[in-house]
Every structure is written in C-alpha cells, then in structure tokens.
Write a protein that holds these residues in place. Structure first.
Motif, PDB file in Angstrom:
ATOM      1  N   ALA A   7       0.842  -1.193   0.000  1.00 44.30           N
ATOM      2  CA  ALA A   7       0.000   0.000   0.000  1.00 44.30           C
ATOM      3  C   ALA A   7       0.878   1.244   0.000  1.00 44.30           C
ATOM      4  O   ALA A   7       2.019   1.222   0.460  1.00 44.30           O
ATOM      5  CB  ALA A   7      -0.921   0.004   1.221  1.00 44.30           C
ATOM      6  N   GLY A   8       0.329   2.335  -0.544  1.00 45.14           N
ATOM      7  CA  GLY A   8       1.062   3.594  -0.550  1.00 45.14           C
ATOM      8  C   GLY A   8       2.115   3.639  -1.642  1.00 45.14           C
ATOM      9  O   GLY A   8       1.902   3.162  -2.759  1.00 45.14           O
ATOM     10  N   LEU A   9       3.261   4.207  -1.319  1.00 44.97           N
ATOM     11  CA  LEU A   9       4.343   4.384  -2.287  1.00 44.97           C
ATOM     12  C   LEU A   9       5.400   3.307  -2.093  1.00 44.97           C
ATOM     13  O   LEU A   9       6.029   3.217  -1.036  1.00 44.97           O
ATOM     14  CB  LEU A   9       4.981   5.760  -2.120  1.00 44.97           C
ATOM     15  CG  LEU A   9       6.166   6.065  -3.041  1.00 44.97           C
ATOM     16  CD1 LEU A   9       5.739   6.062  -4.512  1.00 44.97           C
ATOM     17  CD2 LEU A   9       6.808   7.397  -2.667  1.00 44.97           C
ATOM     18  N   SER A  10       5.593   2.494  -3.125  1.00 45.29           N
ATOM     19  CA  SER A  10       6.646   1.489  -3.118  1.00 45.29           C
ATOM     20  C   SER A  10       7.731   1.941  -4.089  1.00 45.29           C
ATOM     21  O   SER A  10       7.501   2.024  -5.294  1.00 45.29           O
ATOM     22  CB  SER A  10       6.087   0.119  -3.543  1.00 45.29           C
ATOM     23  OG  SER A  10       7.070  -0.887  -3.381  1.00 45.29           O
ATOM     24  N   ALA A  11       8.905   2.260  -3.560  1.00 45.80           N
ATOM     25  CA  ALA A  11       9.991   2.834  -4.353  1.00 45.80           C
ATOM     26  C   ALA A  11      10.918   1.737  -4.859  1.00 45.80           C
ATOM     27  O   ALA A  11      11.381   0.900  -4.085  1.00 45.80           O
ATOM     28  CB  ALA A  11      10.782   3.822  -3.507  1.00 45.80           C
ATOM     29  N   GLY A 188      -9.119  -7.186   1.230  1.00 43.02           N
ATOM     30  CA  GLY A 188      -7.734  -6.960   1.620  1.00 43.02           C
ATOM     31  C   GLY A 188      -6.720  -7.289   0.552  1.00 43.02           C
ATOM     32  O   GLY A 188      -5.534  -6.998   0.722  1.00 43.02           O
ATOM     33  N   PHE A 189      -7.151  -7.914  -0.537  1.00 44.15           N
ATOM     34  CA  PHE A 189      -6.222  -8.192  -1.638  1.00 44.15           C
ATOM     35  C   PHE A 189      -5.905  -6.861  -2.312  1.00 44.15           C
ATOM     36  O   PHE A 189      -6.795  -6.141  -2.770  1.00 44.15           O
ATOM     37  CB  PHE A 189      -6.846  -9.165  -2.636  1.00 44.15           C
ATOM     38  CG  PHE A 189      -5.888  -9.670  -3.679  1.00 44.15           C
ATOM     39  CD1 PHE A 189      -5.161 -10.828  -3.458  1.00 44.15           C
ATOM     40  CD2 PHE A 189      -5.710  -8.992  -4.877  1.00 44.15           C
ATOM     41  CE1 PHE A 189      -4.276 -11.302  -4.419  1.00 44.15           C
ATOM     42  CE2 PHE A 189      -4.832  -9.446  -5.835  1.00 44.15           C
ATOM     43  CZ  PHE A 189      -4.109 -10.613  -5.606  1.00 44.15           C
ATOM     44  N   ALA A 190      -4.614  -6.511  -2.373  1.00 50.87           N
ATOM     45  CA  ALA A 190      -4.207  -5.174  -2.799  1.00 50.87           C
ATOM     46  C   ALA A 190      -3.982  -5.111  -4.308  1.00 50.87           C
ATOM     47  O   ALA A 190      -3.327  -5.985  -4.883  1.00 50.87           O
ATOM     48  CB  ALA A 190      -2.931  -4.758  -2.072  1.00 50.87           C
ATOM     49  N   ILE A 191      -4.508  -4.062  -4.919  1.00 50.81           N
ATOM     50  CA  ILE A 191      -4.316  -3.821  -6.356  1.00 50.81           C
ATOM     51  C   ILE A 191      -3.540  -2.522  -6.511  1.00 50.81           C
ATOM     52  O   ILE A 191      -4.016  -1.445  -6.123  1.00 50.81           O
ATOM     53  CB  ILE A 191      -5.650  -3.724  -7.105  1.00 50.81           C
ATOM     54  CG1 ILE A 191      -6.487  -4.993  -6.894  1.00 50.81           C
ATOM     55  CG2 ILE A 191      -5.412  -3.488  -8.593  1.00 50.81           C
ATOM     56  CD1 ILE A 191      -7.902  -4.902  -7.469  1.00 50.81           C
ATOM     57  N   GLY A 206      -8.687   4.851  -6.530  1.00 51.77           N
ATOM     58  CA  GLY A 206      -8.857   3.872  -5.459  1.00 51.77           C
ATOM     59  C   GLY A 206      -7.862   2.735  -5.441  1.00 51.77           C
ATOM     60  O   GLY A 206      -8.036   1.784  -4.669  1.00 51.77           O
ATOM     61  N   ALA A 207      -6.813   2.802  -6.257  1.00 51.30           N
ATOM     62  CA  ALA A 207      -5.770   1.781  -6.199  1.00 51.30           C
ATOM     63  C   ALA A 207      -5.071   1.841  -4.847  1.00 51.30           C
ATOM     64  O   ALA A 207      -5.042   2.879  -4.181  1.00 51.30           O
ATOM     65  CB  ALA A 207      -4.762   1.980  -7.329  1.00 51.30           C
ATOM     66  N   ASP A 208      -4.488   0.720  -4.454  1.00 46.47           N
ATOM     67  CA  ASP A 208      -3.854   0.636  -3.139  1.00 46.47           C
ATOM     68  C   ASP A 208      -2.410   1.102  -3.127  1.00 46.47           C
ATOM     69  O   ASP A 208      -1.919   1.560  -2.088  1.00 46.47           O
ATOM     70  CB  ASP A 208      -3.897  -0.818  -2.640  1.00 46.47           C
ATOM     71  CG  ASP A 208      -5.308  -1.313  -2.445  1.00 46.47           C
ATOM     72  OD1 ASP A 208      -5.993  -0.806  -1.541  1.00 46.47           O
ATOM     73  OD2 ASP A 208      -5.739  -2.203  -3.213  1.00 46.47           O
ATOM     74  N   CYS A 209      -1.716   0.966  -4.256  1.00 45.70           N
ATOM     75  CA  CYS A 209      -0.272   1.168  -4.229  1.00 45.70           C
ATOM     76  C   CYS A 209       0.232   1.739  -5.545  1.00 45.70           C
ATOM     77  O   CYS A 209      -0.296   1.424  -6.621  1.00 45.70           O
ATOM     78  CB  CYS A 209       0.424  -0.175  -3.946  1.00 45.70           C
ATOM     79  SG  CYS A 209       2.195  -0.068  -3.624  1.00 45.70           S
TER      80      CYS A 209
END
Length: 298
Positions: A7-11, A188-191, A206-209
């Motif tokens: 979730a959020g920002l994955s760098a 809870g499955f993240a998209i 509404g995307a998670d990440c």
C-alpha cells in the motif's frame, strides 16, 4: 497496528553493479538510505528497475542482505524473485526470506510462452515456498504474459498471494478496471499499478499502491504526490504531478531504466551503467534530462 505492505508508495531503486554483474553494496545502500529518509511505505528491491534478470542468484542475495542491513526494519523490503525455472524461483524466494525480506514480488518470466495452468502452478509453488506475502507482477510488455481476471481470482485463493502489481490499463480507465476486479478478489487483496505517469490517476481512482520507478531516485516529491492522490485531492495531485511531466516524456521515449541510470549519474549518486547489452543514454539527450531533473527539484 502495522501498515499494509502492499500500500502507498513502493519505491523501486536501481541495483548498481559492475560490468561483471557484482553488486555495488555501498552504492545500493546509499540509494536505500535516501528512501528510508523519505519515509516511503515500502522498497521494491530487485524489480525491473533493479535489473533482477541480469543478476546471478549469489548477487541477488548480496543485494537483499545489503538492503536488510541498511533498512534495519524501518521500511518493508519487497524482493523480486522472478526467473525462468520454478525450482530456481523457489530457491530465490527462500534466500530472500532467510536474509530478512518482508515480502516477495514474482513475474512470470519465460522463454516458451506460458499457459494459464503453467503460470498458476509456478506461482503456487513459489508462493508456498516461504511464509512471506507475495505480490503478482503483471508486466505483459516485458514478460509477454497477461493475467486474465479469472487467473488473478484463482491465484488470490493461494496461501500467501496477497496483491497484484498491474500495468496501466487501456485508455487509463482505472475506475472501470478496479470496479471489475475488486468484487472477485478477497477482501484486503491489494491492487497497485506501475507505469509512473498514470499512477496518480490510479491512486485517485482507489488503487492501493504506486509501484514507482521515479521514487527510487526522487522519493520525496513522489511521496508528496502519493499522499495527495490517496487523500483524494485531485487538484493538489495535478499540481504535484506537473513537474514530473518532462521526466515522464523521457521514460516513454527512452525507457525508464536507461533514464534513471543517467539521472543517478547526473545526481552523482552512482557511477554505474545499465547491464550489458543495454546502452546508456547518448550524450545528446542529457540536456533534456538535466532540464527534467531541474523542473522536478525546482
């Protein structure tokens, strides 16, 4: 309560290495320290930007060990474990788990095109090789394999498979795609999405990440953009996205990997080049890149 990993920002940072493919641990840790300081939500180690397919098993382990040592649990580390053979992908997953990774990212790397059943069994085997949560890497432009909605639904029922990293949808129709996918996936499955120039819109929809190439070098402005988009502030997200536009244009024209290598060199963070046979950006492109960096830092 711990934050969700996907979730959020994955760098996604580069994995600097010499011409023989030996990882520059010092250079990698220098990049990672900047990400920790910027308070990103996760680090995507050994993704496409991290040139995972150009590194041996030993060097991948060297990178994971260096990352875990540098990060010291302050930011979750998601490790790419894609490779051709299922047994080798299982071994890479086990190496990452033993070294202290927090999660896995798996792309369906293949030479012979995979059937859906082959892809399912490959993911099932790797996902159950450790106890770490795993994110499906749906990257058809590189792997030439696209996950159908039915396959995603089937994989979401496998133990430890908790997320998917999607490509940008046709015509940037994020809301329609999310509305189609979410009802058939577990709670809870993240998209999340990659393709940096579209991810602000993805988060607003509404995307998670946001799985971000640019955040590997410019984490602070990317984090600000992520925050605005996830809060639903479209006007602020548009304002923060505007300085990225020249860089997005370079990504689309020359490929993000070549561009970020050149940008890291310009910023004096690294002296590494892309792994052969990839070539660095030609010198005549550098003025445009320098201007794009100046726009972002200004």
């Amino acid at each position: 309560m711990p934050q969700p990993i996907f979730a959020g920002l994955s760098a996604f940072p580069l994995t600097p290495a010499d011409e023989a493919g030996r990882v520059d641990v010092e250079g990698l840790q220098r990049l990672l320290a900047r990400l920790v300081e910027a308070d990103v939500q996760s680090i995507g180690l050994l993704g496409s930007t991290g040139t995972y397919m150009y590194l041996s098993r030993e060097e991948r382990l060297r990178a994971v060990t260096a990352a875990v040592e540098c990060v010291q649990g302050r930011v979750p580390v998601i490790v790419g474990v894609g490779t051709l053979r299922t047994d080798e992908a299982e071994a890479l997953a086990q190496d990452a788990a033993a070294a202290g990774a927090d999660a896995l990212l798996l792309a369906p790397v293949s030479y012979t095109p995979l059937t859906e059943e082959e892809a399912f069994r490959h993911f099932e085997a790797v996902a159950t090789a450790t106890d770490l949560p795993l994110c499906i890497y749906n990257n058809p432009s590189t792997t030439h394999f696209a996950f159908s909605d039915g396959l995603l639904q089937r994989l979401a029922s496998v133990a430890n498979i908790k997320a998917v990293k999607m490509p940008l949808p046709k015509n940037m129709e994020f809301a329609a795609e999310l509305s189609r996918l979410k009802p058939n996936l577990p709670d809870g499955f993240a998209i999340g999405y990659s393709g940096d120039w579209g991810c602000s819109d993805a988060l607003l929809a509404g995307a998670d990440c946001w799985y971000s190439v640019v955040a590997g070098l410019f984490a602070k402005p990317a984090a600000a953009l992520t925050k605005a988009a996830m809060q639903g502030d479209a006007a602020e997200a548009a304002r923060l996205d505007a300085p990225f536009m020249p860089l997005w244009d370079l990504f689309k024209t020359y490929g993000s990997l070549r561009v970020v290598y050149a940008a890291a060199e310009h910023l004096k963070l690294l002296h590494a080049k892309p792994p052969r046979p990839l070539l660095p950006l030609s010198s005549d492109i550098m003025p445009a890149l320098e201007a794009a960096i100046a726009a972002l830092e200004g």
